[in-house]
Design an enzyme around this catalytic site. Structure first.
Site, PDB file in Angstrom:
ATOM      1  N   ASP A 291       0.827  -1.209   0.000  1.00 50.27           N
ATOM      2  CA  ASP A 291       0.000   0.000   0.000  1.00 50.27           C
ATOM      3  C   ASP A 291       0.866   1.266   0.000  1.00 50.27           C
ATOM      4  O   ASP A 291       2.063   1.214   0.282  1.00 50.27           O
ATOM      5  CB  ASP A 291      -0.890  -0.041   1.238  1.00 50.27           C
ATOM      6  CG  ASP A 291      -2.170   0.768   1.063  1.00 50.27           C
ATOM      7  OD1 ASP A 291      -2.300   1.475   0.058  1.00 50.27           O
ATOM      8  OD2 ASP A 291      -3.036   0.675   1.956  1.00 50.27           O
ATOM      9  N   CYS A 333      -1.656  -1.022  -4.093  1.00 43.86           N
ATOM     10  CA  CYS A 333      -2.708  -0.107  -3.609  1.00 43.86           C
ATOM     11  C   CYS A 333      -2.068   1.268  -3.438  1.00 43.86           C
ATOM     12  O   CYS A 333      -0.885   1.363  -3.107  1.00 43.86           O
ATOM     13  CB  CYS A 333      -3.264  -0.627  -2.292  1.00 43.86           C
ATOM     14  SG  CYS A 333      -4.719   0.257  -1.712  1.00 43.86           S
ATOM     15  N   ARG A 348      -5.604  -2.219  -6.689  1.00 45.50           N
ATOM     16  CA  ARG A 348      -6.761  -1.419  -6.303  1.00 45.50           C
ATOM     17  C   ARG A 348      -6.995  -0.389  -7.387  1.00 45.50           C
ATOM     18  O   ARG A 348      -6.089   0.360  -7.748  1.00 45.50           O
ATOM     19  CB  ARG A 348      -6.500  -0.756  -4.960  1.00 45.50           C
ATOM     20  CG  ARG A 348      -7.614   0.203  -4.590  1.00 45.50           C
ATOM     21  CD  ARG A 348      -8.891  -0.512  -4.293  1.00 45.50           C
ATOM     22  NE  ARG A 348      -8.830  -0.944  -2.948  1.00 45.50           N
ATOM     23  CZ  ARG A 348      -8.655  -0.150  -1.886  1.00 45.50           C
ATOM     24  NH1 ARG A 348      -8.549   1.108  -1.949  1.00 45.50           N
ATOM     25  NH2 ARG A 348      -8.607  -0.615  -0.723  1.00 45.50           N
ATOM     26  N   ASP A 352     -11.059   3.944  -1.343  1.00 43.01           N
ATOM     27  CA  ASP A 352     -11.653   3.000  -0.399  1.00 43.01           C
ATOM     28  C   ASP A 352     -13.181   3.080  -0.409  1.00 43.01           C
ATOM     29  O   ASP A 352     -13.750   4.170  -0.439  1.00 43.01           O
ATOM     30  CB  ASP A 352     -11.198   3.324   1.030  1.00 43.01           C
ATOM     31  CG  ASP A 352      -9.721   3.051   1.250  1.00 43.01           C
ATOM     32  OD1 ASP A 352      -8.993   2.841   0.259  1.00 43.01           O
ATOM     33  OD2 ASP A 352      -9.293   3.049   2.414  1.00 43.01           O
TER      34      ASP A 352
END
Ligand code: 9PG
Length: 493
Positions: A291, A333, A348, A352
């Protein structure tokens, strides 16, 4: 700098753009609309590429890697970079009187771009994207079905909560492949080997117990970041990406303060990244969610100034791949999208999801649609439908619970519809104990794998995004439109 002038009325044209990284907006909008740019300066580095921001101007739209312009007849123009290993490709479409001017610029070594007039924008965008994927040896393994700790436990996650959920998932026969531990297990950003005081164990204690329950273990890392309080930063201040003043560069403000990023042109940093990924793998985690990857790609002063941003980013990512092993499953991400093709397995492709539909104060008044909300996640992930040839797309989690959620039934089903249409990774974060028969039923639907769907049109949209698919239509607006309730998905019958 290639440039094209199109003899077409800007008022009749829609533009399809894709933002720089996972959380940046992708949209399908009238060309004469305003492309919004966040008012807050710190959101530029955390949600966008500060070196090529959204324009903030009416009639000027910026996009990364690909761009499409759509006429009312469904024809138009598509541009697409054909390689992104060392180079960021920037597109801009500008309404100028009775014409549209398109420019393409690159940061990094010049690479081929495709530009095609077409009578079928949908197909040509898919074709040129697939070519980019093939050129970069995209990895598109079977999608995983993942339970993730973040959207229920956030940083308070514990070892016990992970195991309680895994046991309940097993009892209910829920078809998850992976149980993924998210942010909160580590003592500090960068100090991945030391557990946080509240976690109640060590991350390496989890995989065997998950394995006994029949699940693969997954772990979250923000491998390029270091907080000012971390041991990593204190011991290796010289490893950080720097500003022009020679000081470590601040690269964001999550976790209640500023933090720094590693300079991935340093051989010692690449060693550290290989060791980190190999260690996590050695603990029993073949699935890694990597991430905040944008940190390594920010503009800054690097140890090796001959390496550009895109190449520096990819060196760091490749070191993680080398450490984790070729058979590890890597989910990117907060990551520059195209620059990750061929190294990550999944990506991703939106901001979110959150247990609420929208936060319009931030989106409308601060011009920032990168924040967590169901609406923002749908808007962006649907508008990137064609990226399934780059990696396994991850549009983020379903939310099937009714407790601890502000989503209504239509909104929950719209998120489920997005997972089906995008046809990539499936994830859920609901505490299994909160799910009743209805919630478990919806979750099972959400975990049913499907192939990516295709849009039926780009000339209509219910909400500034790609909303019309073969399997059904999304209404992302706040009004009832075309017989669809606000915030809903209607399956094609
Ligand atoms: C853990 C979380 C979860 C989540 C990730 C990511 O733009 N932002 O400031 C921003 C901050 C956090 C964030 C997304 C965007 O969440 O997407 O799934 O892993 O980190 O901290």
């Amino acid at each position: 700098m290639p440039e094209w002038t199109l003899a077409t009325d800007p008022a009749q044209v829609r533009v399809l753009v894709s933002g720089y990284q996972s959380w940046s907006e992708a949209e399908l909008r009238p060309l004469t609309d305003v492309q919004s740019v966040p008012l807050m300066r710190w959101r530029h580095e955390q949600g966008h590429d500060p070196a090529f921001l959204p324009s903030g101007e009416a009639g000027v739209w910026r996009s990364h890697t690909v761009l499409a312009l759509v006429r009312p007849d469904g024809g138009g123009w598509v541009g697409a970079a054909q390689d992104a290993t060392h180079t960021f490709t920037h597109w801009e479409a500008r309404a100028e009187g009775d014409r549209v001017r398109v420019t393409c610029s690159q940061e990094g070594p010049a690479t081929a771009v495709a530009w095609e007039p077409t009578d079928d924008v949908i197909t040509i965008l898919e074709t040129l994207s697939a070519q980019l994927g093939a050129n970069m040896h995209a990895r598109t393994p079977a999608p995983q079905r993942v339970w993730c700790s973040w959207y229920s436990y956030y940083r308070d996650v514990t070892l016990t909560a992970m195991l309680d959920n895994a046991r309940l998932a097993r009892e209910h026969g829920l078809p998850f492949d992976v149980f993924q531990l998210d942010d909160g297990f580590q003592s500090d950003l960068g100090d991945w080997f030391t557990p946080s005081s509240h976690f109640g164990g060590h991350a390496r204690d989890l995989p065997t117990q998950l394995g006994d329950l029949g699940f693969t273990a997954g772990l979250w890392l923000a491998p390029f970041l270091a907080s000012p309080t971390s041991e990593l930063f204190r011991e290796h201040r010289d490893w950080m990406l720097r500003g022009a003043d020679g000081q470590p560069l601040t690269v964001g403000h999550n976790w209640g303060g500023a933090y720094y990023a590693l300079d991935t042109t340093r051989p010692e940093v690449l060693d550290w990244l290989r060791t980190l990924a190999a260690t996590a793998r050695g603990w029993g985690y073949p699935y890694l969610k990597l991430d905040f990857l944008y940190g390594a790609a920010l503009p800054g002063v690097r140890h090796d100034p001959s390496v550009g941003r895109a190449a520096a980013y990819r060196m760091g990512l490749q070191a993680l791949r080398d450490g984790a092993g070729d058979d590890a499953f890597l989910l990117g991400c907060g990551a520059p999208l195209a620059a990750s093709i061929g190294v990550v397995d999944a990506m991703r492709t939106g901001p979110d999801v959150a247990p609420l539909w929208d936060e319009d104060s931030r989106r409308v008044w601060l011009g920032d649609a990168t924040g967590p909300s169901a609406r923002n996640a749908l808007h962006t992930a649907l508008s990137r439908w064609y990226q399934h040839t780059w990696y396994q797309p991850d549009p983020d989690v379903a939310i099937c619970r009714r407790e601890l959620s502000l989503l209504n039934s239509n909104e929950r089903h719209a998120v489920a519809g997005m997972l089906d249409v995008v046809g990539g990774l499936r994830a859920s974060s609901d505490p299994i104990a909160l799910l009743d028969a209805e919630g478990l039923g919806l979750l099972r639907d959400c975990l049913t794998l499907s192939a990516p769907d295709r849009p039926t049109t780009l000339t209509h949209s219910l909400g500034g995004a790609v909303t019309h698919f073969r399997r059904g239509t999304f209404n992302l607006t706040d009004a009832s439109l075309d017989g669809l309730a606000p915030h809903s998905y209607q399956r094609q019958t």
